[in-house]
Every structure is written in structure tokens, then in C-alpha cells.
Design an enzyme around this catalytic site. Sequence first.
Site, PDB file in Angstrom:
ATOM      1  N   CYS A 434     -37.136 -37.926 -10.761  1.00 29.42           N
ATOM      2  CA  CYS A 434     -38.459 -37.553 -11.042  1.00 29.42           C
ATOM      3  C   CYS A 434     -38.782 -36.272 -10.898  1.00 29.42           C
ATOM      4  O   CYS A 434     -39.824 -35.556 -11.121  1.00 29.42           O
ATOM      5  CB  CYS A 434     -39.451 -38.478 -10.491  1.00 29.42           C
ATOM      6  SG  CYS A 434     -40.332 -39.558 -11.518  1.00 29.42           S
ATOM      7  N   ASP A 470     -53.875 -42.846 -17.477  1.00 28.98           N
ATOM      8  CA  ASP A 470     -53.689 -43.775 -16.408  1.00 28.98           C
ATOM      9  C   ASP A 470     -52.209 -44.006 -16.237  1.00 28.98           C
ATOM     10  O   ASP A 470     -51.387 -43.166 -16.787  1.00 28.98           O
ATOM     11  CB  ASP A 470     -54.473 -45.164 -16.671  1.00 28.98           C
ATOM     12  CG  ASP A 470     -55.016 -46.122 -15.593  1.00 28.98           C
ATOM     13  OD1 ASP A 470     -54.191 -46.176 -14.550  1.00 28.98           O
ATOM     14  OD2 ASP A 470     -56.062 -46.420 -15.502  1.00 28.98           O
ATOM     15  N   ASP A 488     -36.894 -43.485 -31.017  1.00 29.21           N
ATOM     16  CA  ASP A 488     -35.660 -42.495 -31.309  1.00 29.21           C
ATOM     17  C   ASP A 488     -35.706 -41.118 -30.504  1.00 29.21           C
ATOM     18  O   ASP A 488     -37.114 -40.817 -30.086  1.00 29.21           O
ATOM     19  CB  ASP A 488     -35.746 -42.053 -32.900  1.00 29.21           C
ATOM     20  CG  ASP A 488     -34.553 -42.653 -33.510  1.00 29.21           C
ATOM     21  OD1 ASP A 488     -33.586 -42.741 -33.326  1.00 29.21           O
ATOM     22  OD2 ASP A 488     -34.875 -43.314 -34.583  1.00 29.21           O
ATOM     23  N   HIS A 562     -43.534 -38.537 -21.695  1.00 24.10           N
ATOM     24  CA  HIS A 562     -42.666 -38.339 -20.591  1.00 24.10           C
ATOM     25  C   HIS A 562     -41.989 -37.072 -20.892  1.00 24.10           C
ATOM     26  O   HIS A 562     -41.512 -37.077 -21.910  1.00 24.10           O
ATOM     27  CB  HIS A 562     -41.673 -39.403 -20.181  1.00 24.10           C
ATOM     28  CG  HIS A 562     -40.738 -39.070 -18.977  1.00 24.10           C
ATOM     29  ND1 HIS A 562     -41.036 -39.325 -17.641  1.00 24.10           N
ATOM     30  CD2 HIS A 562     -39.459 -38.674 -18.767  1.00 24.10           C
ATOM     31  CE1 HIS A 562     -40.156 -38.873 -16.782  1.00 24.10           C
ATOM     32  NE2 HIS A 562     -39.110 -38.427 -17.419  1.00 24.10           N
TER      33      HIS A 562
END
Length: 764
Positions: A434, A470, A488, A562
Site C-alpha cells: 500500500c 467511503d 480489464d 485504486h
Amino acid sequence: MQASHPIVKDLVLIGGGHSHAIALRMFGMNPLPGVRITLITEASDTPYSGMLPGHVAGFYSREECHIDLRRLAQFSQAQLYIDQAIGLDLENKQVICAHRPPVAFDVVSIDIGSTPATITVPGATEYAIPAKPISQLLAHWDQFVENVKQNPRQPIRIGVVGGGAGGVELTLSLQSHLQSILKQHCLDLEIHLFHRDAEVMSTYNAWVRRHFHKILQQRGVQLHLQETVSEVQLHKVVCESGLKVECDRIFWVTQASAPPWLRASGLATDADGFIQVNDYLQSISHPDVFAAGDIATMIHHPRPKAGVFAVRQGKPLFENLQRSLQQKSLKPYKPQKQYLSLIGTGDGKAIATRGSFGFGPSQLLWHWKDWIDRRFMERFSNLPEIKQGDRNQNNSLLISSPHPSTPVCSTEDTSARNWLPLTPRPSTMRCAGCGSKIGSTVLARVLARIQHEQPRVNRQDILIGLDAPDDAAVIQVPANLAMVHTIDYFRALINDPYLFGQISANHCLSDIFAMGAVPQSALAIATLPYALEAKVAETLFQLLSGAIKVLADVNTPLVGGHTTEGAELAFGLSCNGLVHPDRLLRKSGMQPSQVLILTKALGTGTLFAAQMRQKAKGKWIDTAVESMLLSNAAAATCFLEHEATACTDITGFGLLGHLIEMIQASHVAVELQMSAIPVLDGAIETTQQGIVSSLHSENLRVSRYISNLTKVENHHYYPLLFDPQTSGGLLAALPQQKANDCLATLRKLGYSDCQIIGEVKEKS
């Protein structure tokens, strides 16, 4: 888009002129670590002015006299943005473009040549063909020549307004080419040259003026000197003296000027709007702005607007751009006062002049000029190959169903968290896990800019999305509808994050369309090249802007995603869609006697493999990009309206790989017509050179299901059956009686390459 060094500065080049072409080549030979170069240009190739008269005269092909900017950008590892710059925000250091978000810069250089001076003569804008921009002139000229070849039925009358060097050289060149065509049909050619001065080419010495006057008269050109054009009518030139001349085509070759947005941006310009630069080719008002070629005026060394100066400025411009980016002192450049001009006469001869000296016309001088010009162009056609390391009679095709035990790959379904990274970015070593996320400050800034500048999609069924981040997005599923999931993600295949975002979004949504579903929401996953925060933010903004543009077109909001850092740009979407279970299109729906329609041409895999090897022509990639930017949304709706029973999208496994999945699921066979399969320009040439995608050999394994393999494996389309496609077309099975209407509708919707490529057969 690989970044072995973190990006710390952005150099933006506006225009693909001679100086920038030379500078880009030098950057390719001498890269500057940490500098990201972006070239903004209206076309993927740029004309070399020295060979344009020869092209008009018919001595050079278009390819011979144009520099391929895609290949050059690939060589120099520059981003290539095909767009028009229309402004500069010098306070925020951004280039304003016509069709894309603003582009940030630390240093910007401008080499866009000149544009037509504002034509105040009534009718000239409507009925005359301006000499600038050159691309438009050549488009008109090529079309005119083709029309003359197809319909040589009557004499032709041409008018050229402007008797400077450009007007005279254009007159002689087009006369030579047209005469060679009309002579075969015994038709006459009438050419009129209008000039307000007493002599043509008034900026040249007396010897040159006399000789070109004599040449024009000997060649039968009707000179109208000391005539000022006051009006242009349809097929007619009207002068202040009352002279009226009938002309089939009128070319406008008068004094050019600079686009008004340069002065409007706040740059110091001369009376004609050209950027004023010092001896370093640097704006006298803004030190982070450089300019070269016709668009620049050196305040200490004013020179004519001639291509020779643009070429000579290439190296000093490159050196001073590098020095400016490295915060080093700049090097002055002083252009020569006198220079050699070799001016073609359109008939395989040329005149040489320098200062008061002149010689010719002669064929020897033309051969000398031709040698110089071809030698210059070889610098861009014979670029050193970039090392890629590890990246490396019968027209029928009969395919039987695979063995039931053969594994078939499918799209992976997954989900992702909303954007809310809390781990700060390290300042030195790059962490994994992360810790490799993009910082929350950068994301917040980019998303705020996205919401301010990009179209927003508001749907009542998105309960929690980017408006109220959230831990996860929350989507409401309407009763009686099924949800379709797909994902994809892949590395960038084009060095423009805005276009890559669009292509990737189209690719990812295609699985939704192929199932007959309507997209509802999307989550993004992005890997951004290592860079300073501001540079990461700029890349992410361009990338998401492209993706959101495509999503907005199909009323689909981006609800989260992300991010991570890596060596190169990569992007993808996880999409969900909604469909009534009875309306699902599945691979298992093919039925005997149905026909197969493919909506897009094949070839993106081999073409981009060729581009990596510097073997693809820019126009091939242009066509491939245009195809990948075409959404499959309308095609899917069209197939449903024409009673399609099975559908899939053609992507990584190639046409045959995805078709085999349909054959296996439907328990049928298929006969393909090889010659009917649509193919992208250049794809045959690249496969014949042995250039294929790295996935091609894996895809080739399904060839064992071809019943008549020995009859078709030598067909020139055969390798493209296994070519992996990015944002490829849809392949659908539908009743024969619906096929022609479906094709006609698809073509009206913009799927110009769609074809019936085969028929479903009983399994044998």
C-alpha cells in the site's frame, strides 16, 4: 511510457515544424533523464517545405516529403498529442488545446510555422485555396489532380494570387504537373498569376527577378502585374483596375501571419503577431517560452521567413531547451546573413542564388537540390532502432468445435475500494504494497479538477460514489435485472494518456456491450510512472479525463478505484452493467444458417508491435487509433434490434480464439470467408515482415481446430486471425434475412469496416 527516472519536468513542444523535428531527433539521441517531452501537433506527419514544390510538380510522393512524427516521437520517447493548440495560460503554465484538457509545462517551445494572413478581400475565404496550412493546400491539390485525371474533358484555367517566391514556385510546379496530364488528352491549360508589385519575387536580387519573369513568360503563364485583387467570385478573380479573369481554381499565396492567440496569451510579439525572441530563441517576455521557425522573430537578427533558417535553428534550439531544463546558462545563436537558395522551376531544373549572385536554370542544380533534400529527410526515415529488451487459392476457412475438455478463458470478475489512500508517498525509496499508492493530496486535487472540468454523470442508482467517498462504492440493483461484471487492465500502447484512457475505457466496456447489457458504473485501476507529485497529478488527470469522456457518453459514472506507482503507465476498469436475463447475449447462442458480422477491422496487435520496432507508418497507427476510439455501444444495440442471438468482443485471444469459444459453447461449426475479413491499413505489410504480437504464438495454438488448415495457412490474412486486438470489434451471429439491414445500419452508425465474414454450420 516507461520511466527509468522519475519525471521531474515537462517540456512541451507545440507544432511539428523543422526546428522541432530536428530537436526531437537530438533528444532521442541525447535523452535528458527526468524530462517528459510532449509534442502537440495537428497531424501525425509534417511536410518538409523544401520538397513541397517537387511534390506538387509530381516528382515526390506524399510520403517522401513528409516527416513521420509518430515514429519520431516514438524514437525520442515523447508523448504525441494530435490536437490543435489554441491558447497559452502563461500564469498557470498550461497549453490550451481545442479537443483535450489543458497540458501543463515547465518549458514550452513553439514551432507552428505561419498561418494565412487575415483575408479581407471579399469572397477569397469562400472561393480561394490558401497556401497555408500546407496540409489543407495539399488536400485540395491532390483532390483536384485526381478529378482532372478522372474527367479530362475541357481546358483548365488556374489563378494564383501572389507573386512572391512561394507563388511563383507553386505556379510553375502545378503547371508542370497539370500539363503532363492534359497533354495526353490534347487539352489546354491556362494559368494566371496576379501580383500587386511591378516585378515578381521582389525580395530577391534583380537577376533572379528577371530570370523568373522570363521563365514564366516562356512557359505561357499570363502575368497580371501591378494588379490588386479586390474580389473573388465563384470561378472568377476581380481586380481593382476592372480586370476580370475566369478561373476554375484560385490559389491564394499572399503574405502570411501568426495566429492571434499568441499575442492574446500575453507573449511579446512583433507587429505581425510573430513571437519576439532573443539570441537564445527565448521569448523576450517569458523566459520559459522558446520559439523557432517562421513563428519567431529574432529581434537582433531579423531574417526572411525561409525554411533554411528553421532547419539551422534546430540544433541551437535543442541545446538551449536542454540548458533551460537543467538551469544552465544559454548559448547565443546568430543566423547567417546570406544563404544559398535553390529554387525549382517545376520542370526538373532549378535556379541557384546567394546575395546578388544567380545561376541557372539547370538540371544539375535540381539534382543538387534533390540530393540535399533527400539527405535531410533520411535523418528522419532512417532512425536508429530502439532496443526493446524482453518486449518482444481457397478463401474458405472451416472450423470445428473444440473438444469439450478444452479449457476456455473468461473475463475475471472482481471489485475494488473507493479512492481513499492514507499512506503518504515516500520521498526517497519507492515502497511496495500500500506504500506504492498515489498520495491522498494528489488524488483529492485530481478528482476535484476532474469534477470541475469534465462532464458529470448523475444516476439515482449510485448510492455512494466519488461525491461521498467511503470504503467502497454502493450500487443499487433494480428488481428483475441481472448484473454483469467485467475487468480489464493493461500497459499503455500509445504515448498519450488522454487517448489511452479513452481506448482503455472502450476496451473494458466492450464486454458489457457484448453481453447485451447497459453499463451502470465503473471502478478504475491505474499505475502511474514514478514522478514528482505535480507530474503524477498531470498524468492521472489526463488519463482519467479520457476514461470519463467515454464513460459519460454511455451515462456511466466512475465511482472509485485504486492507484499505484510503477515503471510505466497502465490502466483498466472494472465495469458492471445491467440486463434483463431474457435479453442476455451469450457465446452459446449461435445457430446453424446464421451469419457472422464483425464490426471492426483486425490488426492492432501487429501494428503496435511494429510501432515498437519503428516499423509502422504514422498513418497506419492513426487509422488503428481511430478504430480503437470507436465505441461498441451502438453496435450492440443494433445487433439486439436485428435479432442477434450470440455475441462476443474480439480482444486478446484474437478473432479465432474468441470464435472458438463461441463454437464450443454453441456446439456448431463455422465457415469463414477469409477475403471478407476487414483488416486495418498496414497490418498485411507488418505480418508479412514477420512482426506479430508477443501473444500471437499462444493464440496460434487454436489453429488445430481449422479443418482445412493446409489450404488457408498461406493466405495473407491468415496471421491476423490470431492477432490480439485492443478495443476490437463485436462479433455477432444473427439470422441471414436480417444481415443486410443490420450492415446498412451499422455503417450509418460509423462502423465503416463492418462485414459479413462467415456462416454458422451444423457440427460435423
